[in-house]
Design a protein around this motif. Structure first.
Motif, mmCIF file in Angstrom:
data_model
loop_
_atom_site.group_PDB
_atom_site.id
_atom_site.type_symbol
_atom_site.label_atom_id
_atom_site.label_comp_id
_atom_site.label_asym_id
_atom_site.label_seq_id
_atom_site.Cartn_x
_atom_site.Cartn_y
_atom_site.Cartn_z
ATOM 1 N N LEU A 79 0.840 -1.207 0.000
ATOM 2 C CA LEU A 79 0.000 0.000 0.000
ATOM 3 C C LEU A 79 0.871 1.252 0.000
ATOM 4 C CD1 LEU A 79 -2.698 1.530 0.277
ATOM 5 C CD2 LEU A 79 -2.436 1.274 2.772
ATOM 6 N N HIS A 80 1.875 1.283 0.857
ATOM 7 C CA HIS A 80 2.722 2.471 0.925
ATOM 8 C C HIS A 80 3.644 2.598 -0.295
ATOM 9 C CE1 HIS A 80 1.569 4.438 4.625
ATOM 10 N NE2 HIS A 80 1.293 3.237 5.077
ATOM 11 N N ALA A 81 4.001 1.487 -0.902
ATOM 12 C CA ALA A 81 4.764 1.558 -2.155
ATOM 13 C C ALA A 81 3.923 2.239 -3.221
ATOM 14 C CB ALA A 81 5.187 0.165 -2.605
ATOM 15 N N PHE A 82 2.638 1.926 -3.250
ATOM 16 C CA PHE A 82 1.715 2.560 -4.188
ATOM 17 C C PHE A 82 1.518 4.034 -3.824
ATOM 18 C CE2 PHE A 82 -2.683 3.799 -5.195
ATOM 19 C CZ PHE A 82 -2.634 3.700 -6.581
ATOM 20 N N LEU A 83 1.240 4.317 -2.566
ATOM 21 C CA LEU A 83 0.974 5.695 -2.136
ATOM 22 C C LEU A 83 2.180 6.616 -2.323
ATOM 23 C CD1 LEU A 83 -1.071 5.056 1.145
ATOM 24 C CD2 LEU A 83 -1.944 5.802 -1.091
ATOM 25 N N SER A 84 3.379 6.071 -2.148
ATOM 26 C CA SER A 84 4.580 6.912 -2.273
ATOM 27 C C SER A 84 4.751 7.451 -3.692
ATOM 28 C CB SER A 84 5.831 6.150 -1.833
ATOM 29 O OG SER A 84 6.133 5.107 -2.729
ATOM 30 N N ARG A 85 4.127 6.800 -4.659
ATOM 31 C CA ARG A 85 4.182 7.290 -6.042
ATOM 32 C C ARG A 85 3.467 8.632 -6.177
ATOM 33 N NH1 ARG A 85 2.320 2.673 -9.938
ATOM 34 N NH2 ARG A 85 3.415 3.960 -11.431
ATOM 35 N N PHE A 86 2.505 8.888 -5.282
ATOM 36 C CA PHE A 86 1.699 10.095 -5.361
ATOM 37 C C PHE A 86 2.042 11.118 -4.288
ATOM 38 C CE2 PHE A 86 -0.742 6.452 -6.894
ATOM 39 C CZ PHE A 86 -0.873 6.823 -8.221
ATOM 40 N N GLY A 87 2.915 10.742 -3.365
ATOM 41 C CA GLY A 87 3.301 11.656 -2.290
ATOM 42 C C GLY A 87 4.172 12.790 -2.809
ATOM 43 N N ALA A 88 4.286 13.819 -1.987
ATOM 44 C CA ALA A 88 5.117 14.974 -2.347
ATOM 45 C C ALA A 88 6.546 14.527 -2.608
ATOM 46 C CB ALA A 88 5.073 16.005 -1.223
ATOM 47 N N ARG A 89 7.133 15.049 -3.661
ATOM 48 C CA ARG A 89 8.536 14.761 -3.963
ATOM 49 C C ARG A 89 9.410 15.478 -2.944
ATOM 50 N NH1 ARG A 89 8.268 10.326 -5.843
ATOM 51 N NH2 ARG A 89 6.157 10.507 -5.175
ATOM 52 N N LEU A 90 10.494 14.845 -2.586
ATOM 53 C CA LEU A 90 11.389 15.377 -1.565
ATOM 54 C C LEU A 90 12.798 15.522 -2.116
ATOM 55 C CD1 LEU A 90 10.329 12.980 1.337
ATOM 56 C CD2 LEU A 90 9.583 15.353 1.018
ATOM 57 N N ASP A 91 13.539 16.417 -1.515
ATOM 58 C CA ASP A 91 14.974 16.474 -1.750
ATOM 59 C C ASP A 91 15.589 15.269 -1.031
ATOM 60 O OD1 ASP A 91 17.398 18.100 -2.634
ATOM 61 O OD2 ASP A 91 17.812 17.847 -0.495
ATOM 62 N N HIS A 92 16.765 14.853 -1.441
ATOM 63 C CA HIS A 92 17.401 13.685 -0.821
ATOM 64 C C HIS A 92 17.526 13.809 0.686
ATOM 65 C CE1 HIS A 92 18.043 12.224 -4.743
ATOM 66 N NE2 HIS A 92 19.252 12.679 -4.966
ATOM 67 N N TRP A 93 17.625 15.009 1.187
ATOM 68 C CA TRP A 93 17.942 15.212 2.597
ATOM 69 C C TRP A 93 16.756 15.743 3.401
ATOM 70 C CZ3 TRP A 93 22.075 12.496 2.252
ATOM 71 C CH2 TRP A 93 22.857 12.573 1.098
ATOM 72 N N ASP A 94 15.556 15.774 2.801
ATOM 73 C CA ASP A 94 14.360 16.264 3.493
ATOM 74 C C ASP A 94 13.811 15.227 4.471
ATOM 75 O OD1 ASP A 94 14.368 18.644 2.094
ATOM 76 O OD2 ASP A 94 12.812 18.047 0.676
ATOM 77 N N VAL A 95 12.902 15.679 5.333
ATOM 78 C CA VAL A 95 12.173 14.797 6.245
ATOM 79 C C VAL A 95 10.950 14.266 5.508
ATOM 80 C CG1 VAL A 95 10.850 14.665 8.398
ATOM 81 C CG2 VAL A 95 12.932 16.068 8.296
ATOM 82 N N ALA A 96 10.781 12.947 5.515
ATOM 83 C CA ALA A 96 9.573 12.319 4.955
ATOM 84 C C ALA A 96 8.605 12.077 6.102
ATOM 85 C CB ALA A 96 9.913 10.999 4.276
ATOM 86 N N ARG A 97 7.351 12.386 5.857
ATOM 87 C CA ARG A 97 6.299 12.135 6.846
ATOM 88 C C ARG A 97 5.322 11.128 6.237
ATOM 89 N NH1 ARG A 97 8.219 17.160 7.576
ATOM 90 N NH2 ARG A 97 8.676 17.735 9.727
ATOM 91 N N THR A 98 5.242 9.959 6.871
ATOM 92 C CA THR A 98 4.433 8.858 6.370
ATOM 93 C C THR A 98 3.347 8.545 7.392
ATOM 94 O OG1 THR A 98 6.490 7.988 5.407
ATOM 95 C CG2 THR A 98 4.568 6.542 5.368
ATOM 96 N N ARG A 99 2.106 8.575 6.940
ATOM 97 C CA ARG A 99 0.963 8.390 7.841
ATOM 98 C C ARG A 99 0.583 6.909 7.975
ATOM 99 N NH1 ARG A 99 -0.684 13.118 9.136
ATOM 100 N NH2 ARG A 99 -0.455 14.912 7.781
ATOM 101 N N PHE A 100 0.224 6.550 9.213
ATOM 102 C CA PHE A 100 -0.188 5.180 9.534
ATOM 103 C C PHE A 100 -1.348 5.231 10.528
ATOM 104 C CE2 PHE A 100 4.285 4.853 8.419
ATOM 105 C CZ PHE A 100 4.345 3.715 7.639
#
Length: 181
Positions: free
Chosen positions: A7-28
């Motif tokens: 599910l998250h592999a699919f959702l990450s395709r649509f999530g905000a693009r990040l710089d290599h060094w940014d903080v990713a916020r993943t909802r659960f």
């Protein structure tokens, strides 16, 4: 966990693009299968969900694509986690993941399990990257592929010491299981 990962592999395709060094916020959300006998999220589940958070980070910052092109993949060398508050059934939470920096062999990632911006749990991961063709990806190769790291990266000294202290012998060295009496 495989369904949540897919599910998250699919959702990450649509999530905000990040710089290599940014903080990713993943909802659960805490699911019934995440619970232990005390009816809060099992300590082992945190580490599995942290894996998904790192995967989301690498997908959205473009590093996963670079790894796929080069035949590289990440592995956890060591990890440590501290718990502050329990996550309960159906509670929503966010895993915040960011790359802290690296030493001569590994990359360090910090991950926080948060609810409404409050830290419930914090984990630190020391990871390496391997080549499907065999061998380890050096930090020099890694930075050549993803670009230079920010100059303001700082890994706490205690974390570097922990990384060295927690490391097991290389896979080519002997590592007998001998218990002291």
């Amino acid at each position: 966990m495989i369904f949540r990962t897919m599910l998250h592999a699919f959702l990450s395709r649509f999530g905000a693009r990040l710089d290599h060094w940014d903080v990713a916020r993943t909802r659960f959300r805490v699911l019934p299968t995440d619970l232990d006998i005390l009816k809060h999220m099992n300590n082992g589940v945190y580490l599995s969900i942290a894996d998904i958070g790192r995967f989301d980070l690498l997908r959205r910052n473009g590093v996963w694509g670079i790894f796929e092109q080069r035949g590289w993949y990440p592995v956890v060398a060591s990890e440590t986690i501290s718990f502050r508050k329990s996550l309960e059934l159906w509670q929503s939470f966010v895993v915040e993941s960011r790359i802290l920096g690296f030493d001569e062999k590994a990359v360090y990632v910090e991950q926080r399990f948060t609810v409404d911006g409050e830290i419930y749990t914090q984990a630190f991961i020391r990871g390496r990257f391997l080549k499907r063709s065999g061998g380890v990806v050096s930090i020099e190769e890694l930075l050549e592929a993803v670009g230079p790291a920010p100059t303001d990266f700082t890994i706490p000294e205690w974390l570097l010491e922990w990384g060295a202290d927690a490391a097991l012998p290389s896979t080519r060295a002997e590592a007998p299981s001998v218990w002291a009496d």
